[in-house]
Design a protein around this motif. Structure first.
Motif, PDB file in Angstrom:
ATOM      1  N   ILE B 400       0.959  -1.260  -0.036  1.00 25.85           N
ATOM      2  CA  ILE B 400       0.162   0.122   0.139  1.00 25.85           C
ATOM      3  C   ILE B 400       0.878   1.099  -0.018  1.00 25.85           C
ATOM      4  O   ILE B 400       0.425   2.261  -0.448  1.00 25.85           O
ATOM      5  N   GLY B 401       2.034   1.081   0.735  1.00 20.47           N
ATOM      6  CA  GLY B 401       2.958   2.272   0.786  1.00 20.47           C
ATOM      7  C   GLY B 401       2.530   3.188   1.964  1.00 20.47           C
ATOM      8  O   GLY B 401       2.450   4.404   2.140  1.00 20.47           O
ATOM      9  N   LYS B 411       6.978   5.667  -2.718  1.00 22.15           N
ATOM     10  CA  LYS B 411       5.716   6.174  -3.405  1.00 22.15           C
ATOM     11  C   LYS B 411       6.027   7.691  -3.078  1.00 22.15           C
ATOM     12  O   LYS B 411       5.807   8.483  -3.751  1.00 22.15           O
ATOM     13  N   GLY B 434      -2.813   3.431  -4.302  1.00 22.36           N
ATOM     14  CA  GLY B 434      -2.667   2.867  -2.800  1.00 22.36           C
ATOM     15  C   GLY B 434      -3.963   2.726  -2.138  1.00 22.36           C
ATOM     16  O   GLY B 434      -3.977   1.885  -1.305  1.00 22.36           O
ATOM     17  N   THR B 437      -5.014  -0.704  -3.297  1.00 22.20           N
ATOM     18  CA  THR B 437      -4.300  -1.694  -2.840  1.00 22.20           C
ATOM     19  C   THR B 437      -4.779  -1.973  -1.347  1.00 22.20           C
ATOM     20  O   THR B 437      -4.990  -3.242  -0.977  1.00 22.20           O
TER      21      THR B 437
END
Lengths: 113, 502
Positions: B400-401, B411, B434, B437
């Motif tokens: 996802i970051g 990211k 993101g 995700t």
């Protein structure tokens, strides 16, 4: 110059036929043959490049010929692997079709581990 | 024009070892049989890691690429191996991921007692080493034809891993993968023929100095890029990836999804940034970035809808590959933010390699415990497999970051590059990706955390295997701290950008 153009066009035609066959024919064996036609076109292109001797202004350049021999060996190995996979698929599934009967949501066709 | 890169540097022999050691390992494992193959593989991967560390240390200390000239024949006639910062980073990532995967796979691919030789373990361990050798050739090769050979080696090593169980479904996936890969590499080869015809060399450093933006070069670049995208499975050429990656055994999926697609991606990077920078136009970079954006949105949306965990993780790979291609519009043709975008892109490669490998192995453990991987029926798994679910959560956070994972910094760097170059549309894609995700990761996590009686079965999952998966997920998490490193290994050996002090 004439033969270089002729062989260059022949190589391009072979590559085009190969790409068409790869996309258009559904059976794996035909796709493998199409890949080989495409490969032959690319190898011919190397021959044309060698003949032009673009590198050093020579009559013929040996480097592309060395490259193409490697390419042919790799293509042979790739064809053998693809045919072996097709045979294994035919044995396991009864046909060599690439069309998968998509795994239904309800049943459990999952991987072994 | 003098090319320092043509001369072998001290320590260049390390590059030869990095390729030769795994290749010898393949032969040794094959000759000694599956009973010894696992031990050989783990030893060779550990040696590969030591070599990668040595190369990285050397590159950092010298501040310049390591070079080895094969047989002392200099390019353009000879072939050079080069290790710049990019290559060193990729070698490190590859060996770390392979090491964890090899530890994880010992239980799945052990030779049963009383059998002298078993097919699946022998194939798995030899192909694992072959992938290490092929990837190291991808990272170190200094000319485009050696890269072609590396591509084919990678294909031949990866395809058998897909069909290890020999069922019709996986054989079909393997065959489709092989056909895509062969078509891709032949297109790539056609491009190299055109480039050789135009410039008389395939050496990357020499080509960078000679290439002009004429018709032949543009066609060659287009052919090679199209071929490489088919092998990297960038949308819309991703069709082969989900069945191949989801059908393989968990350890094999981890390698295929985490590492193998990065090999061909790395060659795109070399081609666009190093070999033909003069040919790649900003419009082409926008186009490939748009494909990446489409991959992010499409792959994530399809992943959310997947009924099975492994297919969901495979579609997540389709989406995450998209992020890798956002590097190009942010780095090509724009002098200033190139450094940020490339560091961000490489961090995304490292983050996805570690996180996705961990996630596939976690999915494999869930399958081993429950005997299925239907997302709808994962309720309560966190009670029986807490370590596995924790590993899944950590790798999901990296994908996802979210901070502090490596994916967050990656990211963040890509976002700042997008904003610094006034390309807000890429920033939107990064943020939306993101969020999507997060939808599928939290969808799975929410189910596993639910309370049910009785708790789901634990199967034959040992704590040791769970710990290996958690270890790799922790690596993905602490990658975020790479942002605090005093020097940026990725940038070593990058050509200096005019007017930008490094």
């Amino acid at each position: 110059m004439g033969d270089v153009t002729l062989f260059g066009v022949a190589g391009a035609v072979l590559a085009g036929l190969g790409v068409y066959g790869l996309i258009a024919s559904p059976q794996p064996l035909r796709k493998i043959l199409a890949l080989n036609v495409l490969g032959t076109g690319v190898f011919l292109l190397f021959g044309v490049v060698a003949r032009r001797g673009a590198a050093a202004g020579l009559g013929a350049d040996p480097v592309p010929q060395a490259l193409v021999i490697t390419g042919i060996v790799v293509a042979f190995a790739a064809t053998a692997l693809a045919v072996a996979l097709t045979l294994a698929l035919t044995r396991a599934a009864g046909s060599a079709s690439l069309e998968s009967d998509a795994p239904a949501v309800g049943e459990d066709p999952g991987p072994p581990r | 024009m003098p090319f320092v890169a043509d001369l072998a540097t001290p320590g260049g022999a390390l590059l030869v070892l990095a390729i030769a050691v795994p290749a010898i390992g393949v032969l040794a494992a094959f000759a000694l049989g599956s009973r010894h193959a696992a031990r050989i593989a783990i030893a060779v991967v550990a040696a590969g890691f030591a070599l990668a560390v040595a190369v990285a240390a050397r590159v950092l200390a010298d501040g310049a690429p390591l070079v080895y000239v094969l047989g002392n024949w200099r390019p353009p006639l000879g072939v050079a191996l080069r290790a710049d910062g990019l290559a060193a980073v990729m070698m490190l990532v590859t060996t770390v991921v392979l090491f964890f995967v090899a530890l994880f796979a010992r239980a799945d691919f052990a030779t049963p007692a009383g059998v002298r030789d078993a097919r699946a373990p022998l194939v798995f361990w030899t192909m694992l080493l072959a992938i290490l050798a092929a990837l190291n050739v991808c990272f170190l090769a200094g000319d485009l034809f050696t890269l072609y050979v590396a591509l084919e080696l990678l294909t031949f090593a990866a395809v058998p891993l897909v069909a290890l169980d020999g069922s019709a479904e996986t054989l079909r996936a393997a065959l489709r993968y092989l056909l895509f890969a062969l078509a891709g590499s032949l297109l790539y080869l056609a491009g190299t023929a055109l480039l050789y015809g135009a410039y008389g060399t395939l050496d990357i450093a020499l080509l960078a100095g000679r290439a002009r933006a004429d018709a032949a070069t543009t066609v060659a670049a287009a052919l090679m890029t199209a071929g490489l995208l088919a092998k990297t499975a960038l949308f819309p050429l991703h069709l082969w990836l989900p069945p191949a990656h989801a059908g393989a055994p968990a350890a094999a999926s981890a390698v295929l999804s985490g590492l193998v697609v990065k090999g061909s991606y790395f060659i795109v990077l070399r081609l666009w940034l190093d070999a033909l920078p003069a040919v790649i136009t900003p419009a082409a970079a926008q186009f490939i970035g748009a494909l990446g954006a489409a991959a992010i949105v499409f792959g994530s949306a399809v992943a959310i809808a997947q009924p099975r965990l492994k297919l969901m993780v495979a579609y997540s790979t389709v989406a995450q590959i998209g992020y890798l291609f956002l590097l190009f519009p942010l780095a090509v043709g724009l002098a200033h933010p190139e450094a940020t975008a490339i560091t961000g892109g490489m961090l995304q490669v490292a983050s996805h390699a570690t996180a996705k490998a961990a996630m596939f192995m976690a999915a494999g453990l869930v399958y081993a415990a429950l005997g299925h991987d239907r997302v709808a029926d994962l309720t309560g798994v966190a009670r029986t497999l807490p370590i596995t679910v924790a590993a899944f959560a950590l790798s999901g956070i990296a994908l996802i970051g979210l901070p502090p994972a490596g994916g967050f910094v990656a990211k963040w760097l890509l976002l700042s590059a997008a904003l610094a170059t006034a390309q807000w549309w890429w920033a939107v894609v990064i943020v939306v990706g993101g969020l999507l995700t997060a939808c599928y990761v939290f969808g799975v996590l929410g189910r596993t955390l639910a309370t049910v009686d009785p708790p789901p079965p634990r199967g034959a999952v040992t704590r040791g295997r769970e710990a290996v998966v958690l270890g790799l997920a922790i690596v993905a998490t602490v990658l975020g701290f790479a942002a605090f490193a005093p020097v940026d290994l990725v940038q070593v050996g990058r050509p200096p950008v005019a007017g930008v002090p490094r």
